[in-house]
Design a protein around this motif. Structure first.
Motif, PDB file in Angstrom:
ATOM      1  N   VAL A 164     102.867   2.268 -75.835  1.00 17.08           N
ATOM      2  CA  VAL A 164     102.440   3.520 -76.455  1.00 17.08           C
ATOM      3  C   VAL A 164     100.920   3.543 -76.383  1.00 17.08           C
ATOM      4  O   VAL A 164     100.254   2.594 -76.802  1.00 17.08           O
ATOM      5  N   THR A 165     100.386   4.632 -75.825  1.00 15.73           N
ATOM      6  CA  THR A 165      98.935   4.769 -75.721  1.00 15.73           C
ATOM      7  C   THR A 165      98.474   6.016 -76.465  1.00 15.73           C
ATOM      8  O   THR A 165      99.242   6.962 -76.661  1.00 15.73           O
ATOM      9  N   ALA A 166      97.216   5.977 -76.875  1.00 17.69           N
ATOM     10  CA  ALA A 166      96.547   7.148 -77.452  1.00 17.69           C
ATOM     11  C   ALA A 166      95.196   7.221 -76.769  1.00 17.69           C
ATOM     12  O   ALA A 166      94.439   6.250 -76.772  1.00 17.69           O
ATOM     13  N   ASP A 167      94.918   8.343 -76.140  1.00 14.28           N
ATOM     14  CA  ASP A 167      93.672   8.490 -75.366  1.00 14.28           C
ATOM     15  C   ASP A 167      93.539   7.362 -74.343  1.00 14.28           C
ATOM     16  O   ASP A 167      92.474   6.767 -74.185  1.00 14.28           O
ATOM     17  N   ASP A 168      94.632   7.022 -73.688  1.00 15.55           N
ATOM     18  CA  ASP A 168      94.682   5.998 -72.640  1.00 15.55           C
ATOM     19  C   ASP A 168      94.396   4.579 -73.138  1.00 15.55           C
ATOM     20  O   ASP A 168      94.131   3.674 -72.342  1.00 15.55           O
ATOM     21  N   THR A 169      94.428   4.369 -74.445  1.00 11.64           N
ATOM     22  CA  THR A 169      94.246   3.042 -75.021  1.00 11.64           C
ATOM     23  C   THR A 169      95.569   2.601 -75.635  1.00 11.64           C
ATOM     24  O   THR A 169      96.168   3.358 -76.414  1.00 11.64           O
ATOM     25  N   ALA A 229     110.397   8.321 -89.598  1.00 11.48           N
ATOM     26  CA  ALA A 229     109.558   7.558 -90.529  1.00 11.48           C
ATOM     27  C   ALA A 229     108.665   6.583 -89.772  1.00 11.48           C
ATOM     28  O   ALA A 229     107.505   6.387 -90.123  1.00 11.48           O
ATOM     29  N   ALA A 230     109.189   5.977 -88.699  1.00 14.68           N
ATOM     30  CA  ALA A 230     108.382   5.065 -87.885  1.00 14.68           C
ATOM     31  C   ALA A 230     107.250   5.821 -87.195  1.00 14.68           C
ATOM     32  O   ALA A 230     106.129   5.307 -87.088  1.00 14.68           O
ATOM     33  N   VAL A 231     107.524   7.024 -86.742  1.00 18.53           N
ATOM     34  CA  VAL A 231     106.470   7.850 -86.124  1.00 18.53           C
ATOM     35  C   VAL A 231     105.410   8.189 -87.165  1.00 18.53           C
ATOM     36  O   VAL A 231     104.209   8.157 -86.858  1.00 18.53           O
ATOM     37  N   ASP A 232     105.826   8.458 -88.382  1.00 22.98           N
ATOM     38  CA  ASP A 232     104.866   8.734 -89.450  1.00 22.98           C
ATOM     39  C   ASP A 232     103.969   7.509 -89.705  1.00 22.98           C
ATOM     40  O   ASP A 232     102.775   7.651 -89.952  1.00 22.98           O
ATOM     41  N   VAL A 233     104.550   6.319 -89.639  1.00 19.82           N
ATOM     42  CA  VAL A 233     103.778   5.090 -89.816  1.00 19.82           C
ATOM     43  C   VAL A 233     102.706   4.994 -88.723  1.00 19.82           C
ATOM     44  O   VAL A 233     101.540   4.711 -88.997  1.00 19.82           O
ATOM     45  N   LEU A 234     103.107   5.256 -87.483  1.00 13.86           N
ATOM     46  CA  LEU A 234     102.138   5.219 -86.374  1.00 13.86           C
ATOM     47  C   LEU A 234     101.055   6.271 -86.578  1.00 13.86           C
ATOM     48  O   LEU A 234      99.871   5.993 -86.407  1.00 13.86           O
ATOM     49  N   GLU A 235     101.439   7.468 -86.964  1.00 14.85           N
ATOM     50  CA  GLU A 235     100.463   8.544 -87.174  1.00 14.85           C
ATOM     51  C   GLU A 235      99.439   8.164 -88.246  1.00 14.85           C
ATOM     52  O   GLU A 235      98.235   8.324 -88.055  1.00 14.85           O
ATOM     53  N   GLU A 236      99.911   7.621 -89.362  1.00 16.59           N
ATOM     54  CA  GLU A 236      98.991   7.222 -90.437  1.00 16.59           C
ATOM     55  C   GLU A 236      98.095   6.071 -89.988  1.00 16.59           C
ATOM     56  O   GLU A 236      96.915   6.026 -90.334  1.00 16.59           O
ATOM     57  N   THR A 237      98.638   5.162 -89.207  1.00 10.88           N
ATOM     58  CA  THR A 237      97.846   4.036 -88.716  1.00 10.88           C
ATOM     59  C   THR A 237      96.757   4.520 -87.764  1.00 10.88           C
ATOM     60  O   THR A 237      95.618   4.065 -87.833  1.00 10.88           O
ATOM     61  N   LEU A 238      97.090   5.461 -86.887  1.00 11.34           N
ATOM     62  CA  LEU A 238      96.103   6.016 -85.966  1.00 11.34           C
ATOM     63  C   LEU A 238      95.033   6.823 -86.695  1.00 11.34           C
ATOM     64  O   LEU A 238      93.891   6.900 -86.245  1.00 11.34           O
ATOM     65  N   SER A 239      95.422   7.431 -87.805  1.00  9.21           N
ATOM     66  CA  SER A 239      94.476   8.235 -88.584  1.00  9.21           C
ATOM     67  C   SER A 239      93.435   7.371 -89.262  1.00  9.21           C
ATOM     68  O   SER A 239      92.362   7.839 -89.618  1.00  9.21           O
ATOM     69  N   GLY A 240      93.795   6.078 -89.432  1.00  2.00           N
ATOM     70  CA  GLY A 240      92.860   5.117 -90.010  1.00  2.00           C
ATOM     71  C   GLY A 240      92.680   5.304 -91.447  1.00  2.00           C
ATOM     72  O   GLY A 240      91.867   5.046 -92.162  1.00  2.00           O
ATOM     73  N   GLY A 300      97.962  16.322 -84.937  1.00  2.97           N
ATOM     74  CA  GLY A 300      96.981  15.308 -85.310  1.00  2.97           C
ATOM     75  C   GLY A 300      96.787  14.250 -84.245  1.00  2.97           C
ATOM     76  O   GLY A 300      96.707  14.559 -83.055  1.00  2.97           O
ATOM     77  N   PRO A 301      96.737  12.981 -84.654  1.00  6.07           N
ATOM     78  CA  PRO A 301      96.491  11.906 -83.693  1.00  6.07           C
ATOM     79  C   PRO A 301      97.641  11.708 -82.711  1.00  6.07           C
ATOM     80  O   PRO A 301      97.471  11.079 -81.675  1.00  6.07           O
ATOM     81  N   LEU A 302      98.806  12.271 -82.993  1.00  3.69           N
ATOM     82  CA  LEU A 302      99.944  12.126 -82.084  1.00  3.69           C
ATOM     83  C   LEU A 302      99.821  13.032 -80.861  1.00  3.69           C
ATOM     84  O   LEU A 302     100.533  12.846 -79.880  1.00  3.69           O
ATOM     85  N   ALA A 303      98.913  13.986 -80.899  1.00  5.82           N
ATOM     86  CA  ALA A 303      98.727  14.892 -79.762  1.00  5.82           C
ATOM     87  C   ALA A 303      98.290  14.143 -78.513  1.00  5.82           C
ATOM     88  O   ALA A 303      98.575  14.577 -77.398  1.00  5.82           O
ATOM     89  N   ASP A 304      97.621  13.013 -78.675  1.00  7.68           N
ATOM     90  CA  ASP A 304      97.122  12.234 -77.540  1.00  7.68           C
ATOM     91  C   ASP A 304      97.974  11.007 -77.231  1.00  7.68           C
ATOM     92  O   ASP A 304      97.554  10.147 -76.468  1.00  7.68           O
ATOM     93  N   VAL A 305      99.148  10.908 -77.846  1.00 11.24           N
ATOM     94  CA  VAL A 305     100.018   9.751 -77.653  1.00 11.24           C
ATOM     95  C   VAL A 305     100.890   9.950 -76.418  1.00 11.24           C
ATOM     96  O   VAL A 305     101.423  11.026 -76.181  1.00 11.24           O
TER      97      VAL A 305
END
Length: 114
Positions: free
Chosen positions: A52-57, A103-114, A26-31
């Motif tokens: 920590v960046t996602a798509d260079d942001t 669990a913290a990674v899951d929090v980041l993933e859900e936050t990135l998913s919006g 999911g969104p973690l692929a670009d992290v």
């Protein structure tokens, strides 16, 4: 049952970085973990460990204290699991043990998913 609990902030930060860079879903692929300070000395106030960046942001900064790693998100998390080893203060997710890293990674993933 595991008797040794990882509560060293620097080590928790390292585990978090490994987990973030190792997942390709999911969104973690670009992290990515960038600007890492491999020799960071944890401080009570929190010492910069990496961005920590996602798509260079930039989406978060990780700081380490002697006992914790702090994931400072750019926005408040969508949800946070009810655990004794994760606490939040606004957009800051505090990871108190190595066991809480996933669990913290899951929090980041859900936050990135919006």
């Amino acid at each position: 049952m595991v008797k040794d609990r990882i509560t060293d902030g620097r080590r928790i930060g390292q585990l978090l970085a490994s987990e973030l860079t190792g997942l390709q879903r999911g969104p973690l692929a670009d992290v990515s973990v960038v600007d890492a300070d491999r020799d960071v000395d944890p401080t009570p106030e929190g010492a910069f460990a990496y961005r920590v960046t996602a798509d260079d942001t930039e989406v978060a900064v990780v700081e380490v204290t002697p006992e914790t790693a702090r994931l400072l998100l750019n926005e408040e998390p969508a949800t946070v699991p009810e655990r004794d080893d994760i606490t939040t203060d606004g957009a800051t997710v505090v990871v108190h043990s190595g066991a809480a890293v996933k669990a913290a990674v899951d929090v980041l993933e859900e936050t990135l998913s919006g």
